[in-house]
Motif scaffolding. Structure first.
Motif, PDB file in Angstrom:
ATOM      1  N   THR A  45       0.854  -1.193   0.000  1.00 17.92           N
ATOM      2  CA  THR A  45       0.000   0.000   0.000  1.00 17.92           C
ATOM      3  C   THR A  45       0.890   1.244   0.000  1.00 17.92           C
ATOM      4  OG1 THR A  45      -1.774  -1.148   1.135  1.00 17.92           O
ATOM      5  CG2 THR A  45      -1.760   1.251   1.303  1.00 17.92           C
ATOM      6  N   LYS A  46       0.584   2.202  -0.871  1.00 16.55           N
ATOM      7  CA  LYS A  46       1.436   3.362  -1.069  1.00 16.55           C
ATOM      8  C   LYS A  46       0.797   4.644  -0.536  1.00 16.55           C
ATOM      9  CE  LYS A  46       4.450   0.801  -3.161  1.00 16.55           C
ATOM     10  NZ  LYS A  46       5.663   0.383  -2.395  1.00 16.55           N
ATOM     11  N   LEU A  47       1.655   5.486   0.028  1.00 15.00           N
ATOM     12  CA  LEU A  47       1.260   6.798   0.510  1.00 15.00           C
ATOM     13  C   LEU A  47       2.062   7.840  -0.250  1.00 15.00           C
ATOM     14  CD1 LEU A  47      -0.308   8.468   2.692  1.00 15.00           C
ATOM     15  CD2 LEU A  47       1.781   8.316   4.079  1.00 15.00           C
ATOM     16  N   VAL A  48       1.370   8.729  -0.964  1.00 17.28           N
ATOM     17  CA  VAL A  48       2.058   9.738  -1.782  1.00 17.28           C
ATOM     18  C   VAL A  48       1.530  11.124  -1.443  1.00 17.28           C
ATOM     19  CG1 VAL A  48       2.499   8.120  -3.666  1.00 17.28           C
ATOM     20  CG2 VAL A  48       0.421   9.503  -3.696  1.00 17.28           C
ATOM     21  N   ARG A  49       2.412  12.092  -1.564  1.00 14.15           N
ATOM     22  CA  ARG A  49       2.036  13.478  -1.318  1.00 14.15           C
ATOM     23  C   ARG A  49       1.257  14.009  -2.510  1.00 14.15           C
ATOM     24  NH1 ARG A  49       3.473  16.961   3.374  1.00 14.15           N
ATOM     25  NH2 ARG A  49       2.147  18.744   2.907  1.00 14.15           N
ATOM     26  N   ASP A  50       0.191  14.771  -2.244  1.00 17.06           N
ATOM     27  CA  ASP A  50      -0.619  15.390  -3.298  1.00 17.06           C
ATOM     28  C   ASP A  50      -0.928  16.814  -2.849  1.00 17.06           C
ATOM     29  OD1 ASP A  50      -2.263  16.011  -5.414  1.00 17.06           O
ATOM     30  OD2 ASP A  50      -3.928  14.731  -4.777  1.00 17.06           O
ATOM     31  N   GLY A  51       0.014  17.715  -3.103  1.00 16.17           N
ATOM     32  CA  GLY A  51      -0.159  19.085  -2.643  1.00 16.17           C
ATOM     33  C   GLY A  51      -0.074  19.162  -1.129  1.00 16.17           C
ATOM     34  N   GLU A  52      -1.114  19.665  -0.504  1.00 10.67           N
ATOM     35  CA  GLU A  52      -1.121  19.818   0.948  1.00 10.67           C
ATOM     36  C   GLU A  52      -1.655  18.580   1.668  1.00 10.67           C
ATOM     37  OE1 GLU A  52      -3.223  23.341   1.992  1.00 10.67           O
ATOM     38  OE2 GLU A  52      -1.746  24.682   1.070  1.00 10.67           O
ATOM     39  N   ILE A  53      -2.088  17.577   0.917  1.00 10.56           N
ATOM     40  CA  ILE A  53      -2.611  16.351   1.525  1.00 10.56           C
ATOM     41  C   ILE A  53      -1.803  15.155   1.044  1.00 10.56           C
ATOM     42  CG2 ILE A  53      -4.942  17.320   1.655  1.00 10.56           C
ATOM     43  CD1 ILE A  53      -5.665  15.409  -0.692  1.00 10.56           C
ATOM     44  N   TYR A  54      -2.204  13.986   1.516  1.00 14.03           N
ATOM     45  CA  TYR A  54      -1.630  12.734   1.065  1.00 14.03           C
ATOM     46  C   TYR A  54      -2.745  11.878   0.470  1.00 14.03           C
ATOM     47  CZ  TYR A  54       2.618  13.768   3.737  1.00 14.03           C
ATOM     48  OH  TYR A  54       3.761  14.330   4.212  1.00 14.03           O
ATOM     49  N   ARG A  55      -2.334  10.903  -0.320  1.00 18.80           N
ATOM     50  CA  ARG A  55      -3.295   9.914  -0.826  1.00 18.80           C
ATOM     51  C   ARG A  55      -2.722   8.521  -0.630  1.00 18.80           C
ATOM     52  NH1 ARG A  55      -7.658  12.041  -3.140  1.00 18.80           N
ATOM     53  NH2 ARG A  55      -7.539  14.219  -3.837  1.00 18.80           N
ATOM     54  N   VAL A  56      -3.608   7.604  -0.239  1.00 19.03           N
ATOM     55  CA  VAL A  56      -3.196   6.237   0.038  1.00 19.03           C
ATOM     56  C   VAL A  56      -3.961   5.287  -0.868  1.00 19.03           C
ATOM     57  CG1 VAL A  56      -4.863   5.962   1.952  1.00 19.03           C
ATOM     58  CG2 VAL A  56      -2.832   4.506   1.853  1.00 19.03           C
ATOM     59  N   THR A  57      -3.221   4.327  -1.446  1.00 22.56           N
ATOM     60  CA  THR A  57      -3.807   3.381  -2.395  1.00 22.56           C
ATOM     61  C   THR A  57      -3.269   1.983  -2.107  1.00 22.56           C
ATOM     62  OG1 THR A  57      -3.983   5.069  -4.127  1.00 22.56           O
ATOM     63  CG2 THR A  57      -4.061   2.765  -4.831  1.00 22.56           C
ATOM     64  N   GLY A  58      -4.177   1.012  -2.041  1.00 24.93           N
ATOM     65  CA  GLY A  58      -3.737  -0.358  -1.819  1.00 24.93           C
ATOM     66  C   GLY A  58      -4.894  -1.268  -1.460  1.00 24.93           C
ATOM     67  N   GLN A  59      -4.557  -2.514  -1.148  1.00 25.36           N
ATOM     68  CA  GLN A  59      -5.548  -3.535  -0.819  1.00 25.36           C
ATOM     69  C   GLN A  59      -5.133  -4.240   0.458  1.00 25.36           C
ATOM     70  OE1 GLN A  59      -8.465  -4.382  -2.631  1.00 25.36           O
ATOM     71  NE2 GLN A  59      -8.952  -5.653  -0.856  1.00 25.36           N
ATOM     72  N   LYS A  60      -6.014  -4.240   1.456  1.00 26.26           N
ATOM     73  CA  LYS A  60      -5.723  -4.845   2.747  1.00 26.26           C
ATOM     74  C   LYS A  60      -6.623  -6.057   2.989  1.00 26.26           C
ATOM     75  CE  LYS A  60      -2.771  -1.656   4.118  1.00 26.26           C
ATOM     76  NZ  LYS A  60      -1.370  -1.957   4.471  1.00 26.26           N
ATOM     77  N   PHE A  61      -6.108  -6.987   3.801  1.00 21.96           N
ATOM     78  CA  PHE A  61      -6.916  -8.119   4.227  1.00 21.96           C
ATOM     79  C   PHE A  61      -6.620  -8.389   5.697  1.00 21.96           C
ATOM     80  CE2 PHE A  61      -8.540 -12.582   3.997  1.00 21.96           C
ATOM     81  CZ  PHE A  61      -9.812 -12.246   3.575  1.00 21.96           C
ATOM     82  N   TYR A  62      -7.387  -9.280   6.328  1.00 20.74           N
ATOM     83  CA  TYR A  62      -7.319  -9.508   7.770  1.00 20.74           C
ATOM     84  C   TYR A  62      -7.539  -8.189   8.523  1.00 20.74           C
ATOM     85  CZ  TYR A  62      -4.898 -13.560   5.828  1.00 20.74           C
ATOM     86  OH  TYR A  62      -4.557 -14.651   5.081  1.00 20.74           O
ATOM     87  N   ALA A  63      -8.475  -7.399   8.050  1.00 21.74           N
ATOM     88  CA  ALA A  63      -8.705  -6.061   8.595  1.00 21.74           C
ATOM     89  C   ALA A  63      -9.689  -6.107   9.765  1.00 21.74           C
ATOM     90  CB  ALA A  63      -9.196  -5.124   7.496  1.00 21.74           C
ATOM     91  N   THR A  64      -9.306  -6.835  10.812  1.00 24.29           N
ATOM     92  CA  THR A  64     -10.170  -6.997  11.983  1.00 24.29           C
ATOM     93  C   THR A  64     -10.519  -5.644  12.585  1.00 24.29           C
ATOM     94  OG1 THR A  64      -9.078  -9.092  12.433  1.00 24.29           O
ATOM     95  CG2 THR A  64     -10.381  -8.122  14.212  1.00 24.29           C
ATOM     96  N   GLY A  65     -11.801  -5.413  12.774  1.00 27.48           N
ATOM     97  CA  GLY A  65     -12.262  -4.183  13.401  1.00 27.48           C
ATOM     98  C   GLY A  65     -12.620  -3.073  12.442  1.00 27.48           C
ATOM     99  N   ALA A  66     -12.193  -3.178  11.184  1.00 25.51           N
ATOM    100  CA  ALA A  66     -12.428  -2.080  10.237  1.00 25.51           C
ATOM    101  C   ALA A  66     -13.915  -1.850   9.996  1.00 25.51           C
ATOM    102  CB  ALA A  66     -11.712  -2.356   8.922  1.00 25.51           C
ATOM    103  N   LEU A  67     -14.680  -2.932   9.925  1.00 22.94           N
ATOM    104  CA  LEU A  67     -16.104  -2.800   9.625  1.00 22.94           C
ATOM    105  C   LEU A  67     -16.845  -2.065  10.743  1.00 22.94           C
ATOM    106  CD1 LEU A  67     -18.166  -3.727   7.414  1.00 22.94           C
ATOM    107  CD2 LEU A  67     -18.702  -5.639   8.915  1.00 22.94           C
ATOM    108  N   PHE A  68     -16.306  -2.123  11.958  1.00 23.54           N
ATOM    109  CA  PHE A  68     -16.966  -1.520  13.114  1.00 23.54           C
ATOM    110  C   PHE A  68     -16.296  -0.224  13.553  1.00 23.54           C
ATOM    111  CE2 PHE A  68     -16.900  -6.226  13.585  1.00 23.54           C
ATOM    112  CZ  PHE A  68     -18.246  -6.485  13.341  1.00 23.54           C
TER     113      PHE A  68
END
Length: 410
Positions: free
Chosen positions: A152-175
């Motif tokens: 998963t990549k984190l890149v600078r975009d002006g004054e913010i950042y953008r994150v792109t990728g695919q995660k699994f075993y994401a316990t707790g994310a749904l809640f």
């Protein structure tokens, strides 16, 4: 007191749960957990069999104040001992280990903030935690070379950042109210970024199909150029470039979940043998509870359980020492003691789940009893990191003085 969490300086949308009470000390934390456990245990079998997600139960859990007990005192929390946290998680996991597992990454993030966040981030995020906000998890990736690599990549975009990728075993994310995401930045280091679950480009998919821990919703998180404010980026790599207790903290919570599974399996074994099982034909006894081989086997389980409990408590004390003074030696000592706890809790959880059916007999396998969940939960949860490596870490240190590598699995 307001009926909803404040959002005056948080980017997250308001949630409807009441503000959580602040637990003040270790004794209160354990008392609250023990009082809460029966409510979480009610319906656990049906939730497992029908895969009913524990939304109401999780709200009850996080609204109890228990999710805030490790917040440092300087920021308003109780900063309880990690021996206390382990006991709290074990108590909840004995009631329902899926519910016990869900906040594992939440507590890991709370500790990571202590080490890696700036003061503004600590004040802001800790305040939310004390009010009852839940961190989720978008760390692990099923497609990377190994667990320690984040594609998963984190890149600078002006004054913010953008994150792109695919995660699994994401316990707790749904809640989650806030989803911390592990990503590799352009400098090659790993960062934690904090995202609103409803942010454009962020999708949580409930596609967890494991045969155990069935209601953790440990599915996938998809990130498509998700916008992240600069103030929500934390240099997570600092927690491992320098000595810190971040790894042992993560691992001790995993061990506590397994201890809770073992406690529940042994308790159900004893109850079933006393009330439903028949004595073996050659025993000459009137009840199954008088069978000498069953008696000896239960004694063995209890001894192993008590050993796991004792080492887990010692591991908590070692983690506390590493937090109080993080050096190469104190962090290594915590990692090694937690590794011992992980070995013993893994072994007793699996053994207890298996012995339950051996000692209780064939009728214990009937679906109506739901007792197979203990072994399924133990086998699934103990796969998070291979316990065979814990033996190697301990042996290599004992023989050769080699300190454990610092990462989230040590």
């Amino acid at each position: 007191m307001s009926s909803a969490l404040r959002t005056d300086d948080n980017h997250e949308a308001a949630v409807s749960r009441p503000v959580a009470p602040i637990i003040r000390d270790d004794a209160e934390a354990i008392q609250v957990a023990r009082a809460l456990a029966p409510d979480l245990a009610a319906g656990a079998i049906e939730r497992d069999q029908k895969r009913i997600l524990p939304r109401a139960e999780l709200d009850l859990f996080s609204s109890s104040g228990l999710w805030g007990i490790t917040v440092p005192r300087a920021y308003g929390g109780a900063d309880v001992s990690f021996a206390t946290l382990a006991e709290v998680i074990a108590t909840i996991s004995a009631a329902d280990p899926s519910i016990g597992q869900i906040p594992q990454n939440h507590f890991g993030v709370v500790e990571a903030l202590r080490v890696t966040a700036n003061e503004e981030q600590k004040r802001r995020f800790y305040r939310g935690v004390l009010e009852g906000r839940r961190f989720g998890n978008a760390f692990s990736e099923s497609g990377s070379k190994h667990a320690g690599i984040f594609d998963t990549k984190l890149v600078r975009d002006g004054e913010i950042y953008r994150v792109t990728g695919q995660k699994f075993y994401a316990t707790g994310a749904l809640f989650a109210d806030i989803i911390p995401i592990a990503a590799t930045a352009e400098d090659g280091n790993a960062y934690l970024v904090f995202a609103d679950p409803k942010a454009p480009g962020l999708t949580v998919t409930d596609n967890w199909s494991g045969f155990g821990q069935r209601t953790t919703a440990s599915g996938a998180v998809t990130l498509d150029h998700v916008a992240i404010a600069a103030r929500d980026v934390v240099p997570a790599y600092l927690g491992y470039d320098q000595p810190s207790a971040n790894g042992p903290v993560s691992q001790i919570i995993q061990a506590a979940v397994d201890l809770g599974i073992a406690r529940a399996a042994i308790a159900d074994t004893i109850d079933f043998v006393r009330t439903r099982s028949r004595p073996w034909v050659d025993s000459g006894r009137e009840t199954a509870a008088e069978d000498p081989y069953t008696i000896a086997a239960v004694g063995d389980l209890v001894i192993r359980l008590h050993a796991a409990e004792a080492i887990l408590a010692l591991a908590g004390t070692s983690v506390d020492a590493a937090i109080a003074e993080a050096t190469e030696q104190t962090v290594a000592a915590a990692s090694l003691k937690v590794a011992e706890a992980k070995v013993l809790t893994t072994e007793i959880a699996l053994l207890a789940g298996n012995k339950l059916h051996e000692l209780a007999g064939t009728r214990s396998t009937l679906q109506q009893h739901g007792l197979d969940r203990h072994w399924r939960n133990a086998r699934t949860h103990t796969l998070h990191d291979p316990v065979r490596w814990k033996f190697a870490l301990i042996g290599n240190h004992t023989l050769n003085g080699v300190l454990p590598p610092r990462h989230p699995w040590n």
